[in-house]
Design a protein around this motif. Sequence first.
Motif, PDB file in Angstrom:
ATOM      1  N   GLY A   1     -69.190 -22.735 -24.513  1.00 55.14           N
ATOM      2  CA  GLY A   1     -68.240 -22.426 -23.452  1.00 55.14           C
ATOM      3  C   GLY A   1     -67.890 -23.630 -22.607  1.00 55.14           C
ATOM      4  N   LEU A   2     -68.878 -24.480 -22.318  1.00 53.11           N
ATOM      5  CA  LEU A   2     -68.624 -25.675 -21.517  1.00 53.11           C
ATOM      6  C   LEU A   2     -67.758 -26.671 -22.282  1.00 53.11           C
ATOM      7  N   ARG A   3     -67.935 -26.739 -23.583  1.00 53.60           N
ATOM      8  CA  ARG A   3     -67.079 -27.625 -24.384  1.00 53.60           C
ATOM      9  C   ARG A   3     -65.645 -27.105 -24.426  1.00 53.60           C
ATOM     10  N   LEU A   4     -65.477 -25.781 -24.414  1.00 53.42           N
ATOM     11  CA  LEU A   4     -64.134 -25.211 -24.337  1.00 53.42           C
ATOM     12  C   LEU A   4     -63.488 -25.541 -22.985  1.00 53.42           C
ATOM     13  N   ALA A   5     -64.272 -25.463 -21.912  1.00 52.85           N
ATOM     14  CA  ALA A   5     -63.751 -25.838 -20.593  1.00 52.85           C
ATOM     15  C   ALA A   5     -63.362 -27.311 -20.564  1.00 52.85           C
ATOM     16  N   HIS A   6     -64.178 -28.143 -21.182  1.00 50.75           N
ATOM     17  CA  HIS A   6     -63.885 -29.579 -21.285  1.00 50.75           C
ATOM     18  C   HIS A   6     -62.547 -29.785 -21.987  1.00 50.75           C
ATOM     19  N   ALA A   7     -62.324 -29.047 -23.082  1.00 50.59           N
ATOM     20  CA  ALA A   7     -61.075 -29.179 -23.830  1.00 50.59           C
ATOM     21  C   ALA A   7     -59.880 -28.633 -23.051  1.00 50.59           C
ATOM     22  N   ALA A   8     -60.111 -27.644 -22.185  1.00 55.88           N
ATOM     23  CA  ALA A   8     -59.024 -27.027 -21.427  1.00 55.88           C
ATOM     24  C   ALA A   8     -58.541 -27.903 -20.281  1.00 55.88           C
ATOM     25  N   LEU A   9     -59.333 -28.887 -19.896  1.00 60.51           N
ATOM     26  CA  LEU A   9     -58.985 -29.760 -18.779  1.00 60.51           C
ATOM     27  C   LEU A   9     -58.221 -30.987 -19.249  1.00 60.51           C
ATOM     28  N   ARG A  10     -57.348 -31.463 -18.385  1.00 60.46           N
ATOM     29  CA  ARG A  10     -56.730 -32.765 -18.595  1.00 60.46           C
ATOM     30  C   ARG A  10     -57.769 -33.847 -18.312  1.00 60.46           C
ATOM     31  N   PRO A  11     -57.596 -35.059 -18.877  1.00 62.31           N
ATOM     32  CA  PRO A  11     -58.512 -36.158 -18.531  1.00 62.31           C
ATOM     33  C   PRO A  11     -58.584 -36.348 -17.016  1.00 62.31           C
ATOM     34  N   GLY A  12     -59.782 -36.477 -16.494  1.00 64.62           N
ATOM     35  CA  GLY A  12     -59.984 -36.591 -15.054  1.00 64.62           C
ATOM     36  C   GLY A  12     -60.053 -35.258 -14.341  1.00 64.62           C
ATOM     37  N   GLY A  13     -59.868 -34.165 -15.078  1.00 66.28           N
ATOM     38  CA  GLY A  13     -59.935 -32.834 -14.481  1.00 66.28           C
ATOM     39  C   GLY A  13     -61.364 -32.438 -14.154  1.00 66.28           C
ATOM     40  N   VAL A  14     -61.501 -31.399 -13.310  1.00 62.64           N
ATOM     41  CA  VAL A  14     -62.814 -31.003 -12.810  1.00 62.64           C
ATOM     42  C   VAL A  14     -63.104 -29.537 -13.099  1.00 62.64           C
ATOM     43  N   LEU A  15     -64.304 -29.286 -13.582  1.00 61.95           N
ATOM     44  CA  LEU A  15     -64.852 -27.932 -13.693  1.00 61.95           C
ATOM     45  C   LEU A  15     -65.835 -27.763 -12.546  1.00 61.95           C
ATOM     46  N   ALA A  16     -65.591 -26.787 -11.660  1.00 55.56           N
ATOM     47  CA  ALA A  16     -66.454 -26.532 -10.510  1.00 55.56           C
ATOM     48  C   ALA A  16     -67.096 -25.161 -10.657  1.00 55.56           C
ATOM     49  N   VAL A  17     -68.412 -25.117 -10.554  1.00 52.31           N
ATOM     50  CA  VAL A  17     -69.157 -23.877 -10.765  1.00 52.31           C
ATOM     51  C   VAL A  17     -70.020 -23.594  -9.547  1.00 52.31           C
ATOM     52  N   TRP A  18     -69.836 -22.412  -8.945  1.00 51.26           N
ATOM     53  CA  TRP A  18     -70.603 -21.990  -7.761  1.00 51.26           C
ATOM     54  C   TRP A  18     -71.896 -21.320  -8.194  1.00 51.26           C
ATOM     55  N   SER A  19     -72.961 -21.532  -7.417  1.00 52.42           N
ATOM     56  CA  SER A  19     -74.248 -20.895  -7.715  1.00 52.42           C
ATOM     57  C   SER A  19     -75.026 -20.674  -6.427  1.00 52.42           C
ATOM     58  N   SER A  20     -75.823 -19.619  -6.434  1.00 51.46           N
ATOM     59  CA  SER A  20     -76.678 -19.355  -5.273  1.00 51.46           C
ATOM     60  C   SER A  20     -77.942 -20.206  -5.282  1.00 51.46           C
ATOM     61  N   ALA A  21     -78.207 -20.904  -6.403  1.00 48.40           N
ATOM     62  CA  ALA A  21     -79.446 -21.693  -6.503  1.00 48.40           C
ATOM     63  C   ALA A  21     -79.250 -22.809  -7.516  1.00 48.40           C
ATOM     64  N   PRO A  22     -80.055 -23.875  -7.416  1.00 50.87           N
ATOM     65  CA  PRO A  22     -79.948 -24.971  -8.386  1.00 50.87           C
ATOM     66  C   PRO A  22     -80.445 -24.559  -9.766  1.00 50.87           C
ATOM     67  N   ASP A  23     -80.058 -25.332 -10.775  1.00 55.76           N
ATOM     68  CA  ASP A  23     -80.451 -25.052 -12.147  1.00 55.76           C
ATOM     69  C   ASP A  23     -80.385 -26.370 -12.927  1.00 55.76           C
ATOM     70  N   LYS A  24     -81.532 -27.032 -13.082  1.00 55.13           N
ATOM     71  CA  LYS A  24     -81.566 -28.341 -13.736  1.00 55.13           C
ATOM     72  C   LYS A  24     -81.134 -28.271 -15.190  1.00 55.13           C
ATOM     73  N   VAL A  25     -81.470 -27.164 -15.849  1.00 59.89           N
ATOM     74  CA  VAL A  25     -81.092 -27.017 -17.254  1.00 59.89           C
ATOM     75  C   VAL A  25     -79.566 -26.983 -17.397  1.00 59.89           C
ATOM     76  N   PHE A  26     -78.906 -26.293 -16.469  1.00 59.60           N
ATOM     77  CA  PHE A  26     -77.441 -26.222 -16.522  1.00 59.60           C
ATOM     78  C   PHE A  26     -76.819 -27.584 -16.253  1.00 59.60           C
ATOM     79  N   THR A  27     -77.394 -28.334 -15.336  1.00 61.97           N
ATOM     80  CA  THR A  27     -76.891 -29.678 -15.058  1.00 61.97           C
ATOM     81  C   THR A  27     -76.901 -30.529 -16.316  1.00 61.97           C
ATOM     82  N   GLU A  28     -78.000 -30.480 -17.050  1.00 59.74           N
ATOM     83  CA  GLU A  28     -78.100 -31.254 -18.288  1.00 59.74           C
ATOM     84  C   GLU A  28     -77.152 -30.730 -19.356  1.00 59.74           C
ATOM     85  N   ARG A  29     -76.921 -29.420 -19.366  1.00 60.26           N
ATOM     86  CA  ARG A  29     -76.008 -28.849 -20.345  1.00 60.26           C
ATOM     87  C   ARG A  29     -74.577 -29.323 -20.092  1.00 60.26           C
ATOM     88  N   LEU A  30     -74.203 -29.435 -18.818  1.00 60.71           N
ATOM     89  CA  LEU A  30     -72.888 -29.953 -18.473  1.00 60.71           C
ATOM     90  C   LEU A  30     -72.718 -31.379 -18.995  1.00 60.71           C
TER      91      LEU A  30
END
Length: 227
Positions: free
Chosen positions: A164-193
């Motif tokens: 899903g994150l790779r699809l979001a990457h493809a959906a963005l123009r170069p320099g575009g931003v994917l912003a994800v809100w969360s109630s708590a940190p998640d180190k695994v997700f950071t590395e996945r991004l």
Amino acid sequence: MLPRILIGTAEIPGGADNLRLLQRGAEFSIMLGSTELMNSRVSGSEKALATLSCEKILPRSNPRMLIGGLGMGFTLRAALELLGADATVTVAELVPEVVAWARGPLAHIFGDSLTDPRVTVLVADVVHLISEARSHYDAILLDVDNGPDGLTCESNDQLYNLKGLRLAHAALRPGGVLAVWSSAPDKVFTERLRKAGFEVDEVVVRANEGRNGARHVIWFAVKPGLS
């Protein structure tokens, strides 16, 4: 203390629990089971999701923004305050009753944001909009769960897994931003991004726009390159 009054319920496609819109005096909240997803008195981090994203794309002409999750409209309104007249904002909301609430009992919170000519509100799964796009959006803002997992419905896991994150990457123009809100940190997700090809900045924001209150996390994942 004033009692909470049930205003409406909504079934989530593919979800185990129903959403409930509750009112206590002038305060509104949307609940999923025993979890409060949003409250009309607390909007700081939802606004930050928009304002910090807009800072990254404001130099662009004709910016295109996709917002996943209508909620109580705080993210949408904050984005519209900063984006110019040449911007387009698409809001994908999975639950039709949430859109009806926005135009009904919550209309005073939304103001004129839903009739803004820059805005299109779709009753649609944001997963599908992302998967169908290629180098189209300058910003994709996701606030559909309490974090990078499918809390409201299992299909939302497709937003946060590597595919899903790779699809979001493809959906963005170069320099575009994917912003994800969360109630708590998640180190695994950071590395996945990062594994999906993003340059990642993890920002801690306050829920109430002040120095006190809950701390929430927003990931700003930028697709390398210039538009």
